[in-house]
Design a protein around this motif. Structure first.
Motif, PDB file in Angstrom:
ATOM      1  N   GLU A  54       0.805  -1.278   0.102  1.00  0.00           N
ATOM      2  CA  GLU A  54       0.054   0.231   0.025  1.00  0.00           C
ATOM      3  C   GLU A  54       0.869   1.212   0.029  1.00  0.00           C
ATOM      4  OE1 GLU A  54      -2.868  -0.093   3.134  1.00  0.00           O
ATOM      5  OE2 GLU A  54      -4.243  -1.664   1.955  1.00  0.00           O
ATOM      6  N   ARG A  55       1.977   1.294   0.762  1.00  0.00           N
ATOM      7  CA  ARG A  55       2.896   2.376   0.695  1.00  0.00           C
ATOM      8  C   ARG A  55       3.632   2.371  -0.759  1.00  0.00           C
ATOM      9  NH1 ARG A  55       8.149   2.849   1.069  1.00  0.00           N
ATOM     10  NH2 ARG A  55       8.538   0.342   1.759  1.00  0.00           N
ATOM     11  N   LEU A  56       3.838   1.362  -1.550  1.00  0.00           N
ATOM     12  CA  LEU A  56       4.477   1.655  -2.752  1.00  0.00           C
ATOM     13  C   LEU A  56       3.278   1.936  -3.699  1.00  0.00           C
ATOM     14  CD1 LEU A  56       6.570  -1.643  -3.060  1.00  0.00           C
ATOM     15  CD2 LEU A  56       7.312   0.708  -2.728  1.00  0.00           C
ATOM     16  N   LEU A  57       2.089   1.826  -3.729  1.00  0.00           N
ATOM     17  CA  LEU A  57       0.990   2.238  -4.203  1.00  0.00           C
ATOM     18  C   LEU A  57       0.692   3.834  -4.133  1.00  0.00           C
ATOM     19  CD1 LEU A  57      -1.682  -0.768  -4.080  1.00  0.00           C
ATOM     20  CD2 LEU A  57      -0.142  -0.271  -6.080  1.00  0.00           C
ATOM     21  N   ALA A  58       0.938   4.126  -2.957  1.00  0.00           N
ATOM     22  CA  ALA A  58       0.564   5.530  -2.497  1.00  0.00           C
ATOM     23  C   ALA A  58       1.706   6.300  -3.279  1.00  0.00           C
ATOM     24  CB  ALA A  58       0.723   5.878  -1.036  1.00  0.00           C
TER      25      ALA A  58
ATOM     26  N   LEU B 266       3.653   5.469  -5.915  1.00  0.00           N
ATOM     27  CA  LEU B 266       3.437   5.595  -7.388  1.00  0.00           C
ATOM     28  C   LEU B 266       2.422   6.752  -7.653  1.00  0.00           C
ATOM     29  CD1 LEU B 266       3.239   1.675  -8.388  1.00  0.00           C
ATOM     30  CD2 LEU B 266       4.814   3.519  -9.404  1.00  0.00           C
ATOM     31  N   SER B 267       1.337   6.955  -7.019  1.00  0.00           N
ATOM     32  CA  SER B 267       0.319   7.727  -7.274  1.00  0.00           C
ATOM     33  C   SER B 267       1.028   9.102  -7.265  1.00  0.00           C
ATOM     34  CB  SER B 267      -0.915   7.654  -5.932  1.00  0.00           C
ATOM     35  OG  SER B 267      -1.675   8.787  -6.083  1.00  0.00           O
ATOM     36  N   VAL B 268       1.650   9.320  -6.371  1.00  0.00           N
ATOM     37  CA  VAL B 268       2.604  10.874  -6.158  1.00  0.00           C
ATOM     38  C   VAL B 268       3.283  11.085  -7.591  1.00  0.00           C
ATOM     39  CG1 VAL B 268       4.083  12.261  -5.031  1.00  0.00           C
ATOM     40  CG2 VAL B 268       2.308  10.843  -3.811  1.00  0.00           C
ATOM     41  N   LEU B 269       4.104  10.001  -7.758  1.00  0.00           N
ATOM     42  CA  LEU B 269       4.897  10.246  -8.824  1.00  0.00           C
ATOM     43  C   LEU B 269       4.139  10.314 -10.349  1.00  0.00           C
ATOM     44  CD1 LEU B 269       7.701   7.484  -7.702  1.00  0.00           C
ATOM     45  CD2 LEU B 269       7.951  10.188  -7.950  1.00  0.00           C
TER      46      LEU B 269
ATOM     47  N   ARG C 110      11.563   8.281 -12.176  1.00  0.00           N
ATOM     48  CA  ARG C 110      11.290   7.877 -10.835  1.00  0.00           C
ATOM     49  C   ARG C 110       9.929   6.931 -10.825  1.00  0.00           C
ATOM     50  NH1 ARG C 110      11.118  11.845  -6.080  1.00  0.00           N
ATOM     51  NH2 ARG C 110      10.760   9.996  -4.845  1.00  0.00           N
ATOM     52  N   PHE C 111       9.038   7.572 -11.437  1.00  0.00           N
ATOM     53  CA  PHE C 111       7.621   6.307 -11.702  1.00  0.00           C
ATOM     54  C   PHE C 111       8.179   4.898 -12.345  1.00  0.00           C
ATOM     55  CE2 PHE C 111       4.216   4.933 -14.094  1.00  0.00           C
ATOM     56  CZ  PHE C 111       3.170   4.775 -13.099  1.00  0.00           C
ATOM     57  N   ARG C 112       8.698   4.915 -13.209  1.00  0.00           N
ATOM     58  CA  ARG C 112       9.302   3.837 -13.770  1.00  0.00           C
ATOM     59  C   ARG C 112      10.096   2.845 -12.689  1.00  0.00           C
ATOM     60  NH1 ARG C 112       9.853   7.036 -18.851  1.00  0.00           N
ATOM     61  NH2 ARG C 112       7.889   6.897 -19.760  1.00  0.00           N
ATOM     62  N   LEU C 113      11.073   3.675 -12.159  1.00  0.00           N
ATOM     63  CA  LEU C 113      11.684   2.925 -11.276  1.00  0.00           C
ATOM     64  C   LEU C 113      10.949   2.280 -10.028  1.00  0.00           C
ATOM     65  CD1 LEU C 113      14.785   5.315 -10.815  1.00  0.00           C
ATOM     66  CD2 LEU C 113      14.751   3.089 -11.797  1.00  0.00           C
ATOM     67  N   ALA C 114       9.794   3.103  -9.655  1.00  0.00           N
ATOM     68  CA  ALA C 114       9.117   2.615  -8.529  1.00  0.00           C
ATOM     69  C   ALA C 114       8.257   1.499  -8.999  1.00  0.00           C
ATOM     70  CB  ALA C 114       8.047   3.755  -8.164  1.00  0.00           C
ATOM     71  N   VAL C 115       7.763   1.486 -10.470  1.00  0.00           N
ATOM     72  CA  VAL C 115       6.940   0.213 -10.841  1.00  0.00           C
ATOM     73  C   VAL C 115       7.865  -1.011 -10.799  1.00  0.00           C
ATOM     74  CG1 VAL C 115       5.976  -0.682 -12.941  1.00  0.00           C
ATOM     75  CG2 VAL C 115       5.388   1.587 -12.396  1.00  0.00           C
ATOM     76  N   ALA C 116       9.236  -0.739 -11.276  1.00  0.00           N
ATOM     77  CA  ALA C 116      10.185  -1.793 -11.226  1.00  0.00           C
ATOM     78  C   ALA C 116      10.315  -2.259  -9.585  1.00  0.00           C
ATOM     79  CB  ALA C 116      11.507  -1.531 -11.641  1.00  0.00           C
ATOM     80  N   ASP C 117      10.448  -1.448  -8.764  1.00  0.00           N
ATOM     81  CA  ASP C 117      10.376  -1.923  -7.217  1.00  0.00           C
ATOM     82  C   ASP C 117       9.308  -2.519  -6.805  1.00  0.00           C
ATOM     83  OD1 ASP C 117      11.622  -2.073  -4.755  1.00  0.00           O
ATOM     84  OD2 ASP C 117      10.406  -0.136  -3.976  1.00  0.00           O
TER      85      ASP C 117
END
Length: 290
Positions: free
Chosen positions: A123-127, A129-132, A143-150
């Protein structure tokens, strides 16, 4: 966050979407991560029915027919990530020892019921992603694409930890168990000449009650599901073997008349089978429901 309209890749994200939906079976040629926040939902994927609970995370390869049947009287809140593997391949290339796409490739579809720190992490990662996803600058997009990879690495780790545990989903009611048995039967026999009397004989349940029950649990009729399943398989056949003719695929997936097949295909996909085949040369993403 989306790729440009002329990009061959899809990467988009919706956070805590609560827009109402109609129960429509659909498929698509990209991967999907679905997270259930709240609501009342029976999620049908292929021949399985999942009665969702908050914290459920579903991984889908997309090509399997799926549909969410919700209770519209309560909020239906979910987060969705749709992506073509090609959109992330450059970011994942450095870590070839870990194939984070393996859960999608190997299983096709999987539900993970999360709790405790696992649920908090996702849920933290999804939140995040929402900001980015709201940023339009190059750094934000990166950073958005890196967060998706994470997120994919986290999902992979969750899958690895639980891969030895067989999913023992319990359907909570006798009605849902009956519909599950019928869907399993349809999945095995959808190419055959089926009629309600044959289903009645197999299920040992009145065809009238069976029809009512199926619509109540899934939101669609038995034959709406059956035709969706056949059209979905037709799409797969066209993708796997573009040399196949429309007529060959029509009969292969269970239709007896070419005109009926073409009419149902266009009703569901918005294009004729011939137009769909022509588009395969330069694929475009089909609209997905959730």
């Amino acid at each position: 966050m989306n790729f440009p309209d002329d990009s061959p890749y899809r990467l988009d994200f919706a956070y805590r979407s609560d827009r109402p939906i109609e129960p429509v079976f659909h498929s698509h040629n990209f991967y999907e991560i679905y997270y259930f926040h709240e609501g009342v939902c029976n999620y049908l994927i292929g021949d399985r029915i999942y009665t969702l609970q908050p914290g459920d995370l579903i991984l889908m390869n997309g090509m399997t027919l799926h549909c969410a049947k919700i209770d519209p009287s309560v909020p239906y809140v979910r987060s969705l990530l749709h992506f073509d593997p090609g959109a992330l391949r450059p970011l994942l290339a450095w870590s070839q020892a870990v194939n984070v796409l393996q859960p999608f490739q190997e299983l096709g579809n999987l539900r993970l019921s999360l709790g405790g720190t696992d649920r908090e992490l996702v849920e933290r990662l999804l939140a995040e992603l929402s900001v980015l996803a709201k940023r339009t600058d190059a750094v934000g997009e990166g950073r958005f694409r890196l967060a998706v990879a994470d997120l994919l690495h986290v999902v992979y780790e969750l899958w690895i930890r639980r891969r030895a545990v067989q999913d023992r989903t319990e359907l909570p009611t006798e009605k849902e168990q009956t519909v599950q048995r019928l869907i399993t039967f349809l999945e095995c026999h959808y190419t055959e000449d089926l009629h309600l009397e044959a289903l009645q004989d197999h299920m040992h349940v009145s065809k009238f009650y069976l029809s009512k029950l199926f619509k109540e649990v899934t939101g669609v009729t038995i034959f709406e599901y059956l035709y969706r399943r056949r059209i979905n398989q037709a799409k797969i056949e066209f993708v796997l073997d573009p040399a196949k003719t429309v007529t060959d695929v029509c009969f292969q997936v269970g239709f007896k008349h070419l005109a009926h097949f073409s009419r149902m295909f266009k009703r569901q996909q918005g294009v004729t089978p011939e137009q769909f085949k022509r588009r395969l040369a330069s694929p475009s993403n089909l609209t997905a429901g959730d």
